[in-house]
Design an enzyme around this catalytic site. Structure first.
Site, PDB file in Angstrom:
ATOM      1  N   ARG A  15      -2.371  -1.938  -3.889  1.00  9.82           N
ATOM      2  CA  ARG A  15      -3.477  -1.116  -3.493  1.00  9.82           C
ATOM      3  C   ARG A  15      -3.292   0.058  -4.498  1.00  9.82           C
ATOM      4  O   ARG A  15      -2.433   0.788  -4.438  1.00  9.82           O
ATOM      5  CB  ARG A  15      -3.692  -0.836  -2.267  1.00  9.82           C
ATOM      6  CG  ARG A  15      -4.812   0.135  -2.263  1.00  9.82           C
ATOM      7  CD  ARG A  15      -4.785   0.997  -0.817  1.00  9.82           C
ATOM      8  NE  ARG A  15      -6.125   1.140  -0.541  1.00  9.82           N
ATOM      9  CZ  ARG A  15      -6.757   1.240   0.748  1.00  9.82           C
ATOM     10  NH1 ARG A  15      -6.019   1.120   1.758  1.00  9.82           N
ATOM     11  NH2 ARG A  15      -8.008   1.677   0.723  1.00  9.82           N
ATOM     12  N   HIS A  22     -12.957   3.158  -0.825  1.00  9.80           N
ATOM     13  CA  HIS A  22     -12.914   2.305   0.181  1.00  9.80           C
ATOM     14  C   HIS A  22     -13.729   0.668  -0.194  1.00  9.80           C
ATOM     15  O   HIS A  22     -13.910   0.068   0.490  1.00  9.80           O
ATOM     16  CB  HIS A  22     -13.815   2.606   1.359  1.00  9.80           C
ATOM     17  CG  HIS A  22     -13.395   3.589   2.280  1.00  9.80           C
ATOM     18  ND1 HIS A  22     -14.128   4.707   2.747  1.00  9.80           N
ATOM     19  CD2 HIS A  22     -12.007   3.859   2.609  1.00  9.80           C
ATOM     20  CE1 HIS A  22     -13.216   5.636   3.260  1.00  9.80           C
ATOM     21  NE2 HIS A  22     -11.886   5.345   3.207  1.00  9.80           N
ATOM     22  N   GLU A  75      -8.195  -5.064   4.814  1.00 12.07           N
ATOM     23  CA  GLU A  75      -7.972  -4.711   3.305  1.00 12.07           C
ATOM     24  C   GLU A  75      -6.815  -5.632   2.628  1.00 12.07           C
ATOM     25  O   GLU A  75      -7.024  -6.183   1.597  1.00 12.07           O
ATOM     26  CB  GLU A  75      -7.722  -3.273   3.322  1.00 12.07           C
ATOM     27  CG  GLU A  75      -8.721  -2.520   3.782  1.00 12.07           C
ATOM     28  CD  GLU A  75      -8.579  -1.047   3.912  1.00 12.07           C
ATOM     29  OE1 GLU A  75      -8.208  -0.597   4.953  1.00 12.07           O
ATOM     30  OE2 GLU A  75      -9.000  -0.182   2.820  1.00 12.07           O
ATOM     31  N   ARG A  90     -11.543  15.900   6.259  1.00  8.79           N
ATOM     32  CA  ARG A  90     -12.308  16.182   5.143  1.00  8.79           C
ATOM     33  C   ARG A  90     -13.993  16.753   5.574  1.00  8.79           C
ATOM     34  O   ARG A  90     -14.387  15.982   6.297  1.00  8.79           O
ATOM     35  CB  ARG A  90     -12.519  14.992   4.088  1.00  8.79           C
ATOM     36  CG  ARG A  90     -11.159  14.639   3.576  1.00  8.79           C
ATOM     37  CD  ARG A  90     -11.076  13.445   2.439  1.00  8.79           C
ATOM     38  NE  ARG A  90     -10.082  12.877   2.173  1.00  8.79           N
ATOM     39  CZ  ARG A  90     -10.126  11.389   2.415  1.00  8.79           C
ATOM     40  NH1 ARG A  90     -11.071  10.919   2.276  1.00  8.79           N
ATOM     41  NH2 ARG A  90      -8.844  10.998   2.259  1.00  8.79           N
ATOM     42  N   ASN A  92       0.861  -0.965  -0.105  1.00  7.85           N
ATOM     43  CA  ASN A  92       0.024   0.116  -0.137  1.00  7.85           C
ATOM     44  C   ASN A  92       0.917   0.967  -0.109  1.00  7.85           C
ATOM     45  O   ASN A  92       1.402   1.526   0.914  1.00  7.85           O
ATOM     46  CB  ASN A  92      -0.802   0.089   1.156  1.00  7.85           C
ATOM     47  CG  ASN A  92      -1.959   1.042   1.242  1.00  7.85           C
ATOM     48  OD1 ASN A  92      -1.821   2.194   0.512  1.00  7.85           O
ATOM     49  ND2 ASN A  92      -2.713   1.018   2.151  1.00  7.85           N
TER      50      ASN A  92
END
Ligand code: ADP
Length: 397
Positions: free
Chosen positions: A89, A177, A382, A238, A7
């Site tokens: 990823r 996601h 993940e 955010r 990742n």
């Protein structure tokens, strides 16, 4: 088989070496709901890449990772040939990628084409892919995309009501996601009676970034993030949804530029922006409990937005029978889960308060006995999903 999961971010590479079942076996295991997790043989992170006094670049960072995996005393593999494949990823797969892809020259070019849609995320992932190809030239590499899970969203949920020429130019909702949603969905398939077929599920991925996804019969029908990961829920830094007119007002009245707004909306807003103190949910919950009003307000706005999305997605999906919480906040904060569920009795949501309070980072049914909607905590994995998807692509090829 051993899969190296990477990742790669702008200043860090997170990695895991996973032992998973090979291609056909993995598919069979998934169907039987067996042994999906895969063993973690090694994991870690190289961070502060390209900072002064640290690792000079992504190439050197990856070399360090391989050196640690191969270390004669503490390493877990004897030679690089023991690594069957590398799974990367990749955040944005644009219109092109609706499933994991074996990396070829053509695939790299197509990921590059999606980079303008994810300028923070795709370029580092490409750097990771190129360096991994250089260092492990004989090892197959696979790209696994965060957008792919949402490829099943119907047009009516994807299209912004803008002049259609912009939609044709790719300005539409993609969702993110997806690797986390895929991992949770695979797990749910084994937990729900009869699998996912016929179930109307909502999954709230509440980490630093946060989004929610409506999954009907195992496929995504709506999600809160859009063209970019900025739309939807209130997140650590955010804003989530803001009236586009407010953005225009900020430009005109405060003289802000596109770069200013990019920074403000992505890095200075959300829980941090409202609380004025932190993007870390633990900090802000703690201060709210000791009477800090702005922290209280930040939590209230966060929870209100989330509850509003649960209601909206129940309507767009035409029902709800399972509500799942995952990622840092979702897996660990009973307080946030309780606050979200509090107003949702009319949908059939009711928590078991003791089970909810006691659940941190483990799989658990936290709904009250007899409640119409099952509320579950399901830890996301993940890396596990990337490893299994990579093994499947390589096994199939
Ligand atoms: P990322 O999106 O970076 O992968 P995570 O999924 O790890 O992030 O989630 C990070 C968030 O989870 C942080 O805001 C952190 O405060 C929050 N978190 C972790 N543990 C708890 C907890 N026990 N209570 C509340 N929030 C928590």
């Amino acid at each position: 088989v051993k899969i190296l999961v990477l990742n790669t971010g702008s200043s860090s590479i997170k990695y895991q070496l996973r032992e998973v079942a090979g291609g056909a076996v993995a598919a069979g295991a998934a169907a039987a709901g067996l042994g999906l997790a895969g063993e973690i043989l090694a994991d870690g992170e190289v961070d502060r890449i390209a900072e002064e006094g640290s690792v000079p670049g992504h190439g050197r960072a990856l070399e360090l990772i391989l050196e640690s995996l191969l270390d004669p005393t503490s390493g877990v593999v004897k030679d690089t040939a023991a690594v069957s494949a590398v799974g990367h990823r990749v955040v944005h797969g644009g219109e092109r990628f609706t499933a994991p892809a074996l990396i070829t020259v053509e695939v790299i070019a197509q990921i590059e084409e999606c980079s303008s849609l994810a300028p923070l995320h795709n370029p580092p992932a490409l750097a990771g892919i190129r360096e991994a190809q250089r260092i492990l030239p004989h090892t197959p590499q696979v790209a696994v995309f965060d957008t792919a899970f949402h490829a099943t969203m119907p047009q009516k949920a994807r299209v912004y009501a803008l002049p259609y020429r912009y939609t044709e130019a790719g300005v539409r909702r993609y969702g993110f996601h997806g690797i986390s949603y895929s991992s949770v969905t695979q797990r749910l398939d084994g937990m729900l009676s009869g699998g996912l077929a016929g179930h109307k599920v909502m999954i709230a991925h509440l980490g630093n970034g946060a989004s929610i996804c409506a999954v009907d019969g195992g496929v995504c029908v709506d999600t809160s993030m859009g063209l970019t990961p900025l739309e939807g829920l209130v997140m650590g830094t955010r804003s989530g949804d803001v009236d586009p007119g407010a953005v225009l007002y900020l430009i005109r009245e405060f003289g802000l530029t596109a770069d200013d707004l990019d920074r403000i909306l992505n890095k200075e807003s959300g829980i941090l922006g409202v609380s004025g103190v932190s993007n870390d949910m633990r900090d802000v919950l703690g201060r709210a409990d000791s009477g800090d009003e702005r922290c209280r307000l930040a939590i209230d706005v966060y929870v209100h937005r989330l509850r509003k999305y649960v209601g909206a997605f129940a309507a767009s999906m035409g029902g709800l029978d399972t509500l799942v919480f995952t990622a840092g906040v979702g897996e660990n904060s009973g307080q946030i889960r309780a606050a979200v569920c509090e107003g949702l009795g009319f949908l059939g949501v009711a928590l078991d308060p003791e089970a909810n309070d006691a659940t941190h980072g483990v799989e658990k049914d936290i709904s009250a006995a007899g409640a119409r909607v099952r509320v579950l905590v399901v830890p996301t994995d993940e890396e596990g999903f990337i490893a299994r998807a990579t093994a499947e692509v390589v096994g199939a090829g």
